[in-house]
Scaffold this motif. Structure first.
Motif, mmCIF file in Angstrom:
data_model
loop_
_atom_site.group_PDB
_atom_site.id
_atom_site.type_symbol
_atom_site.label_atom_id
_atom_site.label_comp_id
_atom_site.label_asym_id
_atom_site.label_seq_id
_atom_site.Cartn_x
_atom_site.Cartn_y
_atom_site.Cartn_z
ATOM 1 N N ILE A 64 0.940 -1.130 0.163
ATOM 2 C CA ILE A 64 -0.255 0.165 0.074
ATOM 3 C C ILE A 64 0.796 1.200 -0.047
ATOM 4 O O ILE A 64 1.571 1.401 1.016
ATOM 5 C CB ILE A 64 -1.151 -0.215 1.387
ATOM 6 C CG1 ILE A 64 -1.822 -1.112 1.294
ATOM 7 C CG2 ILE A 64 -1.905 1.473 0.979
ATOM 8 C CD1 ILE A 64 -2.778 -1.402 2.287
ATOM 9 N N ASN A 65 0.898 2.142 -1.048
ATOM 10 C CA ASN A 65 1.790 3.106 -1.150
ATOM 11 C C ASN A 65 1.247 4.438 0.008
ATOM 12 O O ASN A 65 0.175 4.803 -0.157
ATOM 13 C CB ASN A 65 1.454 3.708 -2.587
ATOM 14 C CG ASN A 65 2.684 4.882 -2.963
ATOM 15 O OD1 ASN A 65 3.597 4.989 -1.858
ATOM 16 N ND2 ASN A 65 2.618 5.277 -4.095
ATOM 17 N N VAL A 66 2.313 4.567 0.815
ATOM 18 C CA VAL A 66 1.982 5.782 1.514
ATOM 19 C C VAL A 66 3.175 6.692 1.312
ATOM 20 O O VAL A 66 3.436 7.526 2.379
ATOM 21 C CB VAL A 66 2.244 5.303 3.068
ATOM 22 C CG1 VAL A 66 1.112 4.169 3.532
ATOM 23 C CG2 VAL A 66 3.436 4.584 3.076
ATOM 24 N N GLY A 67 3.701 6.729 -0.052
ATOM 25 C CA GLY A 67 4.200 8.239 -0.131
ATOM 26 C C GLY A 67 5.950 7.500 -0.664
ATOM 27 O O GLY A 67 6.659 8.500 -0.210
ATOM 28 N N PHE A 68 6.041 6.702 -1.135
ATOM 29 C CA PHE A 68 7.268 5.995 -1.370
ATOM 30 C C PHE A 68 7.963 7.009 -2.610
ATOM 31 O O PHE A 68 9.332 7.160 -2.382
ATOM 32 C CB PHE A 68 7.390 4.484 -2.117
ATOM 33 C CG PHE A 68 8.866 3.990 -2.338
ATOM 34 C CD1 PHE A 68 9.536 3.425 -1.315
ATOM 35 C CD2 PHE A 68 9.019 3.821 -3.681
ATOM 36 C CE1 PHE A 68 10.713 3.245 -1.854
ATOM 37 C CE2 PHE A 68 10.328 3.375 -3.774
ATOM 38 C CZ PHE A 68 11.090 3.033 -3.022
ATOM 39 N N GLU A 69 7.125 7.294 -3.527
ATOM 40 C CA GLU A 69 7.914 8.142 -4.602
ATOM 41 C C GLU A 69 8.027 9.558 -4.126
ATOM 42 O O GLU A 69 9.152 10.068 -4.538
ATOM 43 C CB GLU A 69 6.851 8.020 -5.637
ATOM 44 C CG GLU A 69 6.697 6.634 -6.796
ATOM 45 C CD GLU A 69 5.754 5.969 -5.927
ATOM 46 O OE1 GLU A 69 5.086 6.159 -5.020
ATOM 47 O OE2 GLU A 69 5.616 4.743 -6.302
ATOM 48 N N THR A 70 7.368 10.031 -3.332
ATOM 49 C CA THR A 70 7.392 11.388 -2.886
ATOM 50 C C THR A 70 8.233 11.521 -1.572
ATOM 51 O O THR A 70 8.627 12.714 -1.316
ATOM 52 C CB THR A 70 6.015 12.066 -2.571
ATOM 53 O OG1 THR A 70 5.276 11.343 -1.713
ATOM 54 C CG2 THR A 70 5.120 11.889 -3.725
#
Length: 348
Positions: A256-262
């Motif tokens: 669940i993406n919780v801001g990996f890219e940002t």
């Protein structure tokens, strides 16, 4: 649903011949309340659902049918560290007691074979160990040797080569036992299990709008003043699924993406923070409806990693008064001025 179930069907009327009070006047027991649908929420809570990871962070998974149990002995250090405290203390005590008894028995056997026990009190006789008159004294001498106490009453002589060799072996083996057992206890004590008790998560995760985007949100906070350094957070969705080929995958894990890219997954956990997951086309909740969230069996696991705050760490920040706004040329001149004052002149 309660009306369609046979258990919730109306109770037939009592015959007139039986002098029982009406149902409404009888005090209902908790079981009857659950059966009649008066307490559906409490009944659902009591029934519950088995967790994959408990609220305290312990994984509710037990390994069964392990045939190759010898693999635990190949990594004996980790096995001892993972034991419960009562078993670790038992192993700690037995490790020293067994070595003391083993070498005490050997010291007594040497004295017995050399005839030292038959010449007690004779001045002209040189024993292997002075003042060793039985197994108890040999056991005490073994403790003194391995723990390097050295009271001075019992001492080895130079007329016993086998005793000298045994003394060297016991000193080396005793050092190894000390290093191994003290290392195990140190690692077990330094485990940060209790540090997680002051990391608090919100009781519920909510789905709501944030900046016109549907987001799954929860809150995390640290109660201690010594903060977590380089804290990062990961979230997993635990849900069984079936592939297109028909293969069933129990307890499948989905990120669940919780801001990996940002970079929002890297936290500066000084105050409680709200962790947000945007429900978009890439989210595992994109095709799940509101009713599906209530009916589906899944679990969201949050993993917070980090290190204890180092003594050399330093944090800095800026607020509005120290921040100055300048145009391009003005800012370049100011930066050149500061750099010129900070760089020492070159030697002649």
């Amino acid at each position: 649903m309660a009306k369609e179930n046979a258990a919730f069907s109306p109770v037939p009327e009592t015959p007139l011949s039986e002098s029982k009070p009406p149902l409404s006047s009888q005090p209902l027991k908790p079981a009857a309340l659950r059966r009649l649908g008066e307490e559906p929420e409490k009944a659902e809570k009591k029934k519950g659902r088995q967790r994959y990871v408990e609220k305290d962070g312990k994984c509710n998974v037990q390994h069964g049918n392990v045939i190759e149990t010898y693999r635990y002995l190949t990594d004996i250090f980790t096995t001892l560290v993972d034991l419960k405290w009562r078993f670790s203390l038992l192993v700690f005590i037995l490790a020293y007691a067994v070595t003391w008894l083993f070498f005490g028995l050997i010291w007594w056997f040497i004295a017995y074979c050399r005839g030292d026990l038959d010449h007690l009190g004779e001045e002209e006789w040189t024993p292997c160990v002075k003042n060793l008159n039985g197994f108890v004294s040999a056991f005490l001498f073994s403790i003194e040797t391995e723990t390097t106490i050295g009271y001075g009453y019992r001492v080895i002589t130079d007329q016993c080569p086998e005793g000298i060799v045994l003394l060297l072996l016991q000193a080396i083996l005793g050092s190894m036992v000390n290093a191994f057992m003290v290392g195990c206890m140190f690692v077990k004590i330094s485990q940060p299990n209790k540090r997680a008790e002051t990391l608090v998560f919100s009781s519920h995760a909510v789905i709501s709008l944030r900046d016109d985007r549907l987001c799954l949100m929860f809150r995390v906070g640290d109660l201690r003043n010594s903060h977590i350094v380089e804290a990062s957070i990961r979230t997993k969705l635990i849900k069984s699924k079936q592939t297109q080929e028909g293969e069933f995958l129990p307890l499948n894990q989905t990120d669940i993406n919780v801001g990996f890219e940002t970079g929002d997954d890297r936290l500066f956990l000084v105050s409680p923070l709200i962790i947000s997951h945007e429900i978009n086309e890439l989210s595992p909740f994109w095709e799940v409806s509101k009713e599906g969230l209530r009916k589906d069996e899944f679990e969201i696991v949050v993993i917070l990693e980090g290190m204890v705050e180092a003594t050399a760490e330093r944090s800095a920040g800026w607020i509005e008064p120290p921040v100055s706004h300048a145009e391009g040329g003005e800012l370049q001149a100011e930066m050149a001025k500061r750099l010129a004052g900070s760089i020492p002149p070159l030697p002649q």
